[in-house]
Enzyme design. Structure first.
Site, PDB file in Angstrom:
ATOM      1  N   ASN A   1     133.554  20.036  61.466  1.00  0.00           N
ATOM      2  CA  ASN A   1     134.740  20.619  60.830  1.00  0.00           C
ATOM      3  C   ASN A   1     135.688  19.562  60.258  1.00  0.00           C
ATOM      4  OD1 ASN A   1     134.458  22.546  63.668  1.00  0.00           O
ATOM      5  ND2 ASN A   1     134.155  23.450  61.672  1.00  0.00           N
TER       6      ASN A   1
ATOM      7  N   GLU B   1     137.153  25.035  56.652  1.00  0.00           N
ATOM      8  CA  GLU B   1     136.657  24.571  57.952  1.00  0.00           C
ATOM      9  C   GLU B   1     135.593  23.491  57.801  1.00  0.00           C
ATOM     10  OE1 GLU B   1     137.490  26.156  61.270  1.00  0.00           O
ATOM     11  OE2 GLU B   1     139.244  26.852  60.171  1.00  0.00           O
TER      12      GLU B   1
ATOM     13  N   ASN C   1     133.330  25.245  75.070  1.00  0.00           N
ATOM     14  CA  ASN C   1     134.410  25.467  74.113  1.00  0.00           C
ATOM     15  C   ASN C   1     133.857  25.940  72.770  1.00  0.00           C
ATOM     16  OD1 ASN C   1     137.111  25.361  74.743  1.00  0.00           O
ATOM     17  ND2 ASN C   1     137.191  23.123  74.814  1.00  0.00           N
TER      18      ASN C   1
ATOM     19  N   HIS D   1     145.975  24.428  66.758  1.00  0.00           N
ATOM     20  CA  HIS D   1     145.565  23.157  67.367  1.00  0.00           C
ATOM     21  C   HIS D   1     144.662  22.351  66.446  1.00  0.00           C
ATOM     22  CE1 HIS D   1     142.089  25.719  68.361  1.00  0.00           C
ATOM     23  NE2 HIS D   1     141.419  24.665  68.792  1.00  0.00           N
ATOM     24  N   ARG D   2     143.889  23.039  65.590  1.00  0.00           N
ATOM     25  CA  ARG D   2     142.987  22.318  64.705  1.00  0.00           C
ATOM     26  C   ARG D   2     143.690  21.871  63.416  1.00  0.00           C
ATOM     27  NH1 ARG D   2     136.887  22.739  65.120  1.00  0.00           N
ATOM     28  NH2 ARG D   2     137.446  20.569  64.836  1.00  0.00           N
TER      29      ARG D   2
ATOM     30  N   HIS E   1     131.741  30.305  62.422  1.00  0.00           N
ATOM     31  CA  HIS E   1     131.361  29.417  61.306  1.00  0.00           C
ATOM     32  C   HIS E   1     129.919  29.750  60.917  1.00  0.00           C
ATOM     33  CE1 HIS E   1     134.346  26.266  63.008  1.00  0.00           C
ATOM     34  NE2 HIS E   1     134.870  26.770  61.914  1.00  0.00           N
TER      35      HIS E   1
ATOM     36  N   LEU F   1     141.913  28.379  73.072  1.00  0.00           N
ATOM     37  CA  LEU F   1     142.759  28.365  71.874  1.00  0.00           C
ATOM     38  C   LEU F   1     142.156  29.051  70.650  1.00  0.00           C
ATOM     39  CD1 LEU F   1     143.845  24.619  72.148  1.00  0.00           C
ATOM     40  CD2 LEU F   1     145.257  26.610  72.687  1.00  0.00           C
ATOM     41  N   SER F   2     140.846  29.330  70.702  1.00  0.00           N
ATOM     42  CA  SER F   2     140.197  29.778  69.467  1.00  0.00           C
ATOM     43  C   SER F   2     139.768  31.230  69.537  1.00  0.00           C
ATOM     44  CB  SER F   2     138.981  28.890  69.180  1.00  0.00           C
ATOM     45  OG  SER F   2     139.386  27.692  68.612  1.00  0.00           O
TER      46      SER F   2
ATOM     47  N   ASN G   1     136.150  32.724  68.887  1.00  0.00           N
ATOM     48  CA  ASN G   1     135.117  31.836  69.435  1.00  0.00           C
ATOM     49  C   ASN G   1     134.989  32.260  70.902  1.00  0.00           C
ATOM     50  OD1 ASN G   1     134.057  29.704  70.959  1.00  0.00           O
ATOM     51  ND2 ASN G   1     135.068  28.097  69.767  1.00  0.00           N
TER      52      ASN G   1
ATOM     53  N   CYS H   1     127.830  21.220  65.900  1.00  0.00           N
ATOM     54  CA  CYS H   1     129.292  21.116  65.751  1.00  0.00           C
ATOM     55  C   CYS H   1     129.749  19.677  65.957  1.00  0.00           C
ATOM     56  CB  CYS H   1     130.018  21.946  66.797  1.00  0.00           C
ATOM     57  SG  CYS H   1     129.677  23.687  66.732  1.00  0.00           S
TER      58      CYS H   1
HETATM   59  O1  SUG Z   1     137.232  25.461  66.225  1.00  0.00           O
HETATM   60  N1  SUG Z   1     136.689  25.185  69.677  1.00  0.00           N
HETATM   61  C1  SUG Z   1     136.283  24.841  68.327  1.00  0.00           C
HETATM   62  C2  SUG Z   1     134.776  24.772  68.248  1.00  0.00           C
HETATM   63  C3  SUG Z   1     134.305  24.270  66.899  1.00  0.00           C
HETATM   64  C4  SUG Z   1     132.845  24.429  66.696  1.00  0.00           C
HETATM   65  N2  SUG Z   1     132.466  23.936  65.435  1.00  0.00           N
HETATM   66  C5  SUG Z   1     131.462  24.425  64.660  1.00  0.00           C
HETATM   67  N3  SUG Z   1     130.901  25.577  64.845  1.00  0.00           N
HETATM   68  N4  SUG Z   1     131.101  23.722  63.645  1.00  0.00           N
HETATM   69  C6  SUG Z   1     136.836  25.864  67.335  1.00  0.00           C
HETATM   70  O2  SUG Z   1     136.844  27.050  67.653  1.00  0.00           O
HETATM   71  C7  SUG Z   1     138.294  25.458  71.515  1.00  0.00           C
HETATM   72  C8  SUG Z   1     139.441  24.680  72.148  1.00  0.00           C
HETATM   73  C9  SUG Z   1     139.986  25.329  73.379  1.00  0.00           C
HETATM   74  O3  SUG Z   1     139.918  26.551  73.486  1.00  0.00           O
HETATM   75  O4  SUG Z   1     140.487  24.584  74.271  1.00  0.00           O
HETATM   76  C10 SUG Z   1     137.959  25.008  70.104  1.00  0.00           C
HETATM   77  O5  SUG Z   1     138.813  24.545  69.386  1.00  0.00           O
END
Ligand code: SUG
Length: 459
Positions: free
Chosen positions: A111, A175, A373, A138-139, A254, A22-23, A26, A379
């Site tokens: 976050n 964030e 993820n 989603h977040r 981040h 979803l991200s 990332n 995190c």
């Molecule tokens: O927001 N991953 C989170 C990971 C957050 C990491 N946080 C810090 N670096 N502080 C994000 O990208 C992936 C969910 C998915 O793909 O199913 C996700 O939301």
């Protein structure tokens, strides 16, 4: 100075932890899309981390996961009928929306919010601003429940002030603590606040060259500035720094993917910031003004660790913690992936051997379920500086003890599945299982009814 402690509140991994890709931006999230997850293992890995940190003398707390799937959001988006039908329809017509409402992403509590300790706020209260997380759908579904959870734990208005999320629009993309670092001598001393942003919203069009090209910059300067204002932090104790667009494009979505700080020490990657020299000059100046000593800056060069290695190993997403003995010694809580990479591993072991810097121990923890993820040790934790009195004024049920460990261990083993695929996200039995688990968790953590499904209306 009043004595204060860093309390790490880790997000407990929820029963619907899955890999939905979803991200965007990332890399781990995208690469592991549609892999099979193991929510039970993920939650146990996180629990073990909490127990380990407690054994090192760190005060540890637990934040509960959010209730997923967020069926209410599906209904708001036009899916109707029974829960089963809503899920089925969403799967057929909008699978991305379906995945989003099942996400266990609240586990990454770095976050959840930005927090300012009472020693740094003009009104001497602890201030929280929950993050709107608007850059990912989603977040963006997290902040209302996060607000309720934090307000329930830190309820006493004489000590704690809670601010709602900033307006959910591009201008105020926020964030939370993942883009904020506080430096101090002892935790109870006044601190200097480093706010890191990825882009300026208002002058975006004029500054295209200083923004990432491949991936989105999630945090805006406008959001960071608003938080500093809301939290009543004196201006001379704030530094704003822009994250280098190149590191965002390399997958550091981040600041906590390229830097980590604790008390008087910063461990960071050379490429992390735009105009690093000015940033550090300002930071040093402000730090010296209140502490009459230098901030210790440990710079990791591009020649030592490439950006790609930094993002893959998540070396900077380690927790940097203060050890009880010897005084002023620190430890790095690194993900196991740092050991897998021989260059990163060698670098860390050489760093430890160098006695001119404070990191005396490096511990490698297995958090592979979360790492897949894009969520490393840092995190998973939301750190809050609290005095003894503030700890007493907060909900005792969420503070980690061996007894709580045992109860959560049994609870996870009883309620969690050990395998979840995206095909399971239409299974109505999983809604029931998840709600039963969370209901029970509220009792274990001594929390009031924090979830929407618990707000039963009696007719
Ligand atoms: O927001 N991953 C989170 C990971 C957050 C990491 N946080 C810090 N670096 N502080 C994000 O990208 C992936 C969910 C998915 O793909 O199913 C996700 O939301």
């Amino acid at each position: 100075m009043t004595d204060a402690f860093e309390v790490n509140f880790d997000g407990l991994v929820g029963p619907t932890h899955n890999y939905s890709g979803l991200s965007f931006g990332n890399l781990a999230s995208t690469q592991n899309k549609a892999s099979v997850s193991n929510p039970k293992e993920a939650a146990l890995q996180g629990l073990k981390k909490m127990r380990f940190l407690t054994s090192l003398g760190i005060k540890q707390g637990v934040l509960p996961p959010q209730d997923r799937p967020d069926i209410q959001t599906l209904r708001k988006l036009g899916f109707s009928g029974s829960d089963e039908k809503v899920l089925y329809q969403a799967k057929k017509e909008a699978p991305e929306i379906l995945s989003a409402v099942w996400s266990g992403s609240s586990m990454w509590t770095a976050n959840a919010a930005t927090v300012t300790p009472s020693s740094d706020s003009a009104d001497q209260k602890v201030h929280f601003t929950v993050a709107n997380l608007m850059s990912k759908f989603h977040r963006s579904l997290e902040h209302q429940t996060t607000f309720r959870i934090l307000k329930t734990i830190f309820a006493d208005e004489n000590y704690f002030t809670h601010h709602g999320a900033l307006p959910s629009c591009e201008t105020f993309g926020d964030e939370g603590a993942a883009n904020h670092t506080r430096f101090c001598n002892q935790y109870g001393d006044p601190g200097i606040h480093l706010f890191v942003y990825g882009r300026r919203a208002f002058s975006y069009a004029m500054e295209t060259t200083t923004h990432p090209i491949v991936f989105p910059a999630r945090q805006t300067l406008e959001a960071s500035t608003a938080i500093a204002r809301l939290h009543l932090i004196p201006k001379e104790r704030i530094v704003f720094a822009q994250q280098n667009p190149a590191v965002i494009d390399a997958g550091a979505f981040h600041n906590d993917v390229v830097a980590v700080g604790n008390r008087d020490t910063l461990f960071y990657h050379e490429a992390a910031y735009v105009n690093s020299e000015q940033v550090f000059e300002k930071l040093q100046y402000q730090f010296q003004q209140i502490n009459s000593k230098d901030l210790k800056i440990i710079k990791v060069g591009l020649k030592d660790i490439s950006l790609s290695q930094a993002v893959k190993s998540y070396i900077f997403n380690s927790q940097l913690i203060s050890l009880q003995n010897p005084k002023d010694a620190m430890a790095l809580i690194a993900p196991l992936e740092c050991k897998d990479n021989s260059n990163v591993h060698r670098f860390l072991e050489n760093l430890k051997a160098n006695t001119e810097q404070p990191i005396r121990e490096i511990y490698y923890l297995n958090l592979r379920e979360s790492m897949k993820n894009g969520g490393g040790p840092a995190c998973l934790r939301f750190r809050v500086i609290l005095t003894e009195e503030e700890i007493k004024k907060s909900n005792p049920g969420v503070y980690f003890t061996e007894y709580l460990y045992q109860r959560l261990y049994e609870w996870i083993n009883k309620h969690y599945r050990d395998r979840l695929t995206i095909d399971d996200l239409v299974d109505p039995a999983l809604i029931q299982e998840s709600q039963t688990a969370l209901d029970r968790l509220c009792q274990i953590l001594n929390l009031a009814s924090i979830y929407p499904f618990q707000q039963i209306t009696l007719t």
